[in-house]
Design an enzyme around this catalytic site. Structure first.
Site, PDB file in Angstrom:
ATOM      1  N   GLY A   1       0.828  -1.269   0.054  1.00 40.30           N
ATOM      2  CA  GLY A   1       0.127   0.069   0.061  1.00 40.30           C
ATOM      3  C   GLY A   1       0.906   1.420  -0.026  1.00 40.30           C
ATOM      4  O   GLY A   1       0.649   2.152  -0.715  1.00 40.30           O
TER       5      GLY A   1
ATOM      6  N   ASP B   1       5.649  -9.974   5.187  1.00 43.07           N
ATOM      7  CA  ASP B   1       4.480 -10.778   4.204  1.00 43.07           C
ATOM      8  C   ASP B   1       5.557 -11.459   3.005  1.00 43.07           C
ATOM      9  O   ASP B   1       5.021 -12.243   2.199  1.00 43.07           O
ATOM     10  CB  ASP B   1       3.379 -10.129   3.785  1.00 43.07           C
ATOM     11  CG  ASP B   1       2.590  -9.786   4.971  1.00 43.07           C
ATOM     12  OD1 ASP B   1       2.578 -10.463   5.807  1.00 43.07           O
ATOM     13  OD2 ASP B   1       1.541  -9.157   4.693  1.00 43.07           O
TER      14      ASP B   1
ATOM     15  N   MET C   1       0.686 -15.057  10.611  1.00 49.88           N
ATOM     16  CA  MET C   1       0.304 -13.896   9.570  1.00 49.88           C
ATOM     17  C   MET C   1       0.168 -13.736   7.928  1.00 49.88           C
ATOM     18  O   MET C   1       1.467 -14.652   7.764  1.00 49.88           O
ATOM     19  CB  MET C   1       1.037 -12.574   9.955  1.00 49.88           C
ATOM     20  CG  MET C   1       0.452 -11.911  11.245  1.00 49.88           C
ATOM     21  SD  MET C   1       1.275 -10.089  11.605  1.00 49.88           S
ATOM     22  CE  MET C   1       0.080  -9.637  12.721  1.00 49.88           C
TER      23      MET C   1
ATOM     24  N   HIS D   1      -2.525 -12.369   5.145  1.00 52.73           N
ATOM     25  CA  HIS D   1      -4.143 -12.415   4.669  1.00 52.73           C
ATOM     26  C   HIS D   1      -4.166 -12.785   3.185  1.00 52.73           C
ATOM     27  O   HIS D   1      -5.085 -13.768   2.862  1.00 52.73           O
ATOM     28  CB  HIS D   1      -4.705 -11.256   4.926  1.00 52.73           C
ATOM     29  CG  HIS D   1      -5.364 -10.935   6.081  1.00 52.73           C
ATOM     30  ND1 HIS D   1      -6.233 -11.756   6.736  1.00 52.73           N
ATOM     31  CD2 HIS D   1      -4.947 -10.261   7.339  1.00 52.73           C
ATOM     32  CE1 HIS D   1      -6.490 -11.522   7.989  1.00 52.73           C
ATOM     33  NE2 HIS D   1      -5.986 -10.770   8.259  1.00 52.73           N
TER      34      HIS D   1
ATOM     35  N   GLU E   1      -3.439 -16.666   7.837  1.00 60.51           N
ATOM     36  CA  GLU E   1      -4.599 -15.871   8.062  1.00 60.51           C
ATOM     37  C   GLU E   1      -5.515 -15.996   7.014  1.00 60.51           C
ATOM     38  O   GLU E   1      -6.689 -15.910   7.391  1.00 60.51           O
ATOM     39  CB  GLU E   1      -4.224 -14.485   8.425  1.00 60.51           C
ATOM     40  CG  GLU E   1      -3.532 -13.961   9.954  1.00 60.51           C
ATOM     41  CD  GLU E   1      -3.130 -12.510   9.572  1.00 60.51           C
ATOM     42  OE1 GLU E   1      -3.190 -11.830  10.834  1.00 60.51           O
ATOM     43  OE2 GLU E   1      -2.552 -12.047   8.645  1.00 60.51           O
TER      44      GLU E   1
END
Ligand code: F6P
Length: 357
Positions: free
Chosen positions: A113, A136, A178, A180, A231
């Site tokens: 982002g 990630d 972790m 997503h 997740e």
């Protein structure tokens, strides 16, 4: 005279300070009259003019310190062009603070982002250098992001500790890692800690296959099973739903997250007790591992060179063991996901790890 701004944005990770130190040391060693302005709490500091002139002392002794000395915040990219609650035009405000300080370059450390907003600022004419941060490891155009290897250590340690207690009680343990959208962290931590089943967002799972894998272990005389679940792991049935349908389904379920969904399935279908462990934000906490410290020193130093060479508009990436400048316009908005057919998955399957598919 060289005047740079620096900020850390998005979720934090272990090696942000190490990376900033690399940039500033790389410049301070080679440039006379360096001024470094630190913007606090990510883009918020740049928007609202919350900054401070930093000295080289601020960057001393922080190679091993987790978190970020500048603070961070999430400022969603999709809202960047929207005025804030007081009508402030965020993009214009960021530009105005950049020009007010007569910055030669803005160094931005962050994930996907953050990178999209960095690219937006580049399009708006600012001189930008981006450094790829995230546990990630999902930034396109770089082999590795900093924070990833440190987070593997934490997640792996959590699963290692579960191993001994799982064996004592003959239970199924589910550790939620972790991630997503992507499963790099779960894949590496699960493989490194000998998880029996690894569930990734990129490989929608079959409930039947998970149960079969647990039953197979029981038949082999192994009383416990460890499942590393990302997740964002999702069943085949759920993956086939539209976003709206899935949201509705999730609202009706009582499970707080993916791991609990698997735990319920296991208890219902096998009769074995299941327990959930969620290491959560511990995966982003603590000191960076030595690999990340070295990586950040290299990326930071390469960023300093890019600034001195005035090669702006780039991410400083690591490609095949070499630092490389990658144009932001080529990578912003792209995600580096785990290919379900990649060599590592095939190798893991060969040693008996189930991916639930
Ligand atoms: O992007 C990094 C990350 O730690 C993800 O792995 C995780 O899903 C998310 O951030 C958690 O975000 P937050 O800290 O905002 O809860």
């Amino acid at each position: 005279m060289l005047r740079i701004g620096i900020l850390t944005s998005g979720g934090d990770c272990q090696a942000l300070n190490a990376a900033m130190r690399g940039v500033v040391k790389g410049l301070a060693t080679n440039v006379d009259n360096l001024e470094v302005y630190g913007f606090f709490n990510g883009y918020r500091g740049l928007i609202y003019g919350d900054y401070r002139l930093l000295t080289s002392r601020d960057f001393s002794g922080i190679l091993t310190r987790g978190g970020t000395i500048l603070g961070s915040s999430r400022q969603p990219f999709k809202l960047m062009r929207e005025p804030d609650e007081n009508g402030v035009n965020k993009v214009e405000s960021m530009k105005s603070n950049y020009y007010k300080l007569s910055l030669d370059c803005l160094v931005i450390l962050g994930g996907n982002g953050t990178q999209k907003t960095a690219n937006l600022l580049r399009e708006e004419g600012l001189n930008i250098i981006h450094l790829p941060k995230t546990i990630d490891n999902d930034i396109y155009g770089t082999d590795v992001t900093f924070g990833f290897y440190s987070a593997i250590d934490v997640a792996c340690d959590a699963i290692d500790r579960i191993h001994t207690t799982a064996a004592s009680h003959n239970r199924v343990f589910i550790v939620e890692v972790m991630g997503h959208k992507v499963g790099w962290l779960t894949l590496y931590a699960g493989t490194a800690s000998g998880a029996d089943i690894i569930l990734l967002p990129e490989i929608p799972y079959s409930e039947k296959k998970i149960i079969e894998a647990i039953d197979k272990r029981h038949k082999e005389g192994k009383g416990f099973t460890i499942i590393a679940v990302a997740e964002g792991a999702i069943s085949k049935e759920d993956a086939a739903l539209s976003k709206k349908e899935l949201k509705k389904k999730r609202e009706k379920e009582s499970h707080p997250s993916a791991a609990y969904r698997i735990a319920k399935l296991v208890e219902e279908k096998t009769g074995t007790e299941a327990r959930v462990t969620v290491p959560g934000h511990t995966q982003r906490g603590g000191s960076p591992c030595p690999y990340d410290r070295a990586l950040c020193t290299r990326l930071g130093s390469a960023a300093a060179k890019a600034i001195m060479d005035q090669k702006f508009g780039n991410m400083v990436a690591m490609v095949n063991g070499e630092t490389k400048l990658v144009p932001l316009e080529k990578v912003a908005g792209k995600l580096k996901t785990v290919d379900p057919e990649c060599q590592m998955i095939k190798e893991a399957k060969r040693v008996g790890i189930s991916f639930g598919n």
